[in-house]
Design a protein around this motif. Structure first.
Motif, PDB file in Angstrom:
ATOM      1  N   VAL A  25       0.858  -1.184   0.000  1.00 49.05           N
ATOM      2  CA  VAL A  25       0.000   0.000   0.000  1.00 49.05           C
ATOM      3  C   VAL A  25       0.895   1.234   0.000  1.00 49.05           C
ATOM      4  O   VAL A  25       1.772   1.372   0.851  1.00 49.05           O
ATOM      5  CB  VAL A  25      -0.931   0.005   1.238  1.00 49.05           C
ATOM      6  CG1 VAL A  25      -1.713   1.312   1.309  1.00 49.05           C
ATOM      7  CG2 VAL A  25      -1.869  -1.186   1.209  1.00 49.05           C
ATOM      8  N   ILE A  26       0.669   2.125  -0.977  1.00 48.02           N
ATOM      9  CA  ILE A  26       1.466   3.343  -1.056  1.00 48.02           C
ATOM     10  C   ILE A  26       0.645   4.605  -0.787  1.00 48.02           C
ATOM     11  O   ILE A  26       1.202   5.676  -0.583  1.00 48.02           O
ATOM     12  CB  ILE A  26       2.225   3.457  -2.406  1.00 48.02           C
ATOM     13  CG1 ILE A  26       1.290   3.267  -3.599  1.00 48.02           C
ATOM     14  CG2 ILE A  26       3.381   2.461  -2.443  1.00 48.02           C
ATOM     15  CD1 ILE A  26       1.959   3.417  -4.963  1.00 48.02           C
ATOM     16  N   LEU A  27      -0.692   4.474  -0.767  1.00 45.36           N
ATOM     17  CA  LEU A  27      -1.559   5.611  -0.449  1.00 45.36           C
ATOM     18  C   LEU A  27      -2.887   5.073   0.054  1.00 45.36           C
ATOM     19  O   LEU A  27      -3.435   4.139  -0.520  1.00 45.36           O
ATOM     20  CB  LEU A  27      -1.794   6.475  -1.694  1.00 45.36           C
ATOM     21  CG  LEU A  27      -2.472   7.820  -1.459  1.00 45.36           C
ATOM     22  CD1 LEU A  27      -1.515   8.808  -0.790  1.00 45.36           C
ATOM     23  CD2 LEU A  27      -2.976   8.412  -2.758  1.00 45.36           C
ATOM     24  N   SER A  28      -3.392   5.658   1.139  1.00 42.60           N
ATOM     25  CA  SER A  28      -4.683   5.272   1.713  1.00 42.60           C
ATOM     26  C   SER A  28      -5.581   6.490   1.788  1.00 42.60           C
ATOM     27  O   SER A  28      -5.131   7.573   2.147  1.00 42.60           O
ATOM     28  CB  SER A  28      -4.492   4.697   3.115  1.00 42.60           C
ATOM     29  OG  SER A  28      -3.723   3.522   3.065  1.00 42.60           O
ATOM     30  N   SER A  29      -6.857   6.279   1.480  1.00 44.64           N
ATOM     31  CA  SER A  29      -7.811   7.395   1.475  1.00 44.64           C
ATOM     32  C   SER A  29      -8.491   7.570   2.814  1.00 44.64           C
ATOM     33  O   SER A  29      -8.387   6.740   3.710  1.00 44.64           O
ATOM     34  CB  SER A  29      -8.880   7.149   0.407  1.00 44.64           C
ATOM     35  OG  SER A  29      -9.829   6.196   0.863  1.00 44.64           O
ATOM     36  N   GLN A  30      -9.241   8.643   2.882  1.00 45.47           N
ATOM     37  CA  GLN A  30     -10.175   8.888   3.982  1.00 45.47           C
ATOM     38  C   GLN A  30     -11.400   7.996   3.745  1.00 45.47           C
ATOM     39  O   GLN A  30     -11.492   7.329   2.718  1.00 45.47           O
ATOM     40  CB  GLN A  30     -10.603  10.347   3.956  1.00 45.47           C
ATOM     41  CG  GLN A  30     -11.351  10.704   2.671  1.00 45.47           C
ATOM     42  CD  GLN A  30     -11.751  12.164   2.598  1.00 45.47           C
ATOM     43  OE1 GLN A  30     -11.185  13.006   3.243  1.00 45.47           O
ATOM     44  NE2 GLN A  30     -12.749  12.450   1.793  1.00 45.47           N
ATOM     45  N   GLY A  31     -12.359   8.044   4.640  1.00 44.86           N
ATOM     46  CA  GLY A  31     -13.608   7.325   4.448  1.00 44.86           C
ATOM     47  C   GLY A  31     -14.593   8.173   3.655  1.00 44.86           C
ATOM     48  O   GLY A  31     -14.706   9.380   3.890  1.00 44.86           O
ATOM     49  N   TYR A  32     -15.290   7.543   2.722  1.00 42.20           N
ATOM     50  CA  TYR A  32     -16.297   8.221   1.899  1.00 42.20           C
ATOM     51  C   TYR A  32     -17.665   7.616   2.191  1.00 42.20           C
ATOM     52  O   TYR A  32     -17.785   6.401   2.360  1.00 42.20           O
ATOM     53  CB  TYR A  32     -15.995   8.047   0.409  1.00 42.20           C
ATOM     54  CG  TYR A  32     -14.739   8.725  -0.063  1.00 42.20           C
ATOM     55  CD1 TYR A  32     -14.757  10.051  -0.490  1.00 42.20           C
ATOM     56  CD2 TYR A  32     -13.528   8.049  -0.108  1.00 42.20           C
ATOM     57  CE1 TYR A  32     -13.598  10.679  -0.942  1.00 42.20           C
ATOM     58  CE2 TYR A  32     -12.365   8.668  -0.559  1.00 42.20           C
ATOM     59  CZ  TYR A  32     -12.421   9.983  -0.973  1.00 42.20           C
ATOM     60  OH  TYR A  32     -11.276  10.597  -1.416  1.00 42.20           O
TER      61      TYR A  32
END
Length: 109
Positions: A25-32
């Motif tokens: 994993v190189i980028l994780s988002s916020q919750g949508y």
């Protein structure tokens, strides 16, 4: 080749992770709240990852470097893991620039 994975968390929010070709994993988002908002977040990563100015380089309280990728409106689209060094963080940014624009999307939600 990189891949975005969409998942639903325990709170019912949609999140994505961008994984490099080695499955890290190189980028994780916020919750949508909705899947379509999550998919819009992925498109924003594809667009904004091409511009180095959109990467905000930071340091955690313990001194570990990490970064956030921002959209043109200044909102954070995703954040990285904590890195052991600034050069490792720079490699993470380079990996996003390389992988994000053409990464496939896998929906696990």
């Amino acid at each position: 080749m990189g891949k975005f994975e969409i998942n639903k968390d325990k709170a019912g929010k949609f999140r994505f992770n961008l994984k490099a070709g080695n499955h890290q994993v190189i980028l994780s988002s916020q919750g949508y709240a909705t899947k379509s908002a999550c998919e819009n977040g992925i498109e924003s990563v594809r667009k904004n990852s091409k511009d180095d100015k959109m990467f905000e380089r930071k340091k955690a309280k313990d001194g570990s470097p990490y970064f956030s990728l921002k959209a043109t409106n200044g909102q954070v689209i995703g954040s990285s893991e904590m890195y052991s060094s600034t050069s490792a963080m720079s490699k993470g940014i380079a990996s996003i620039k390389k992988n994000a624009p053409k990464a496939s999307v896998q929906d696990n939600s």
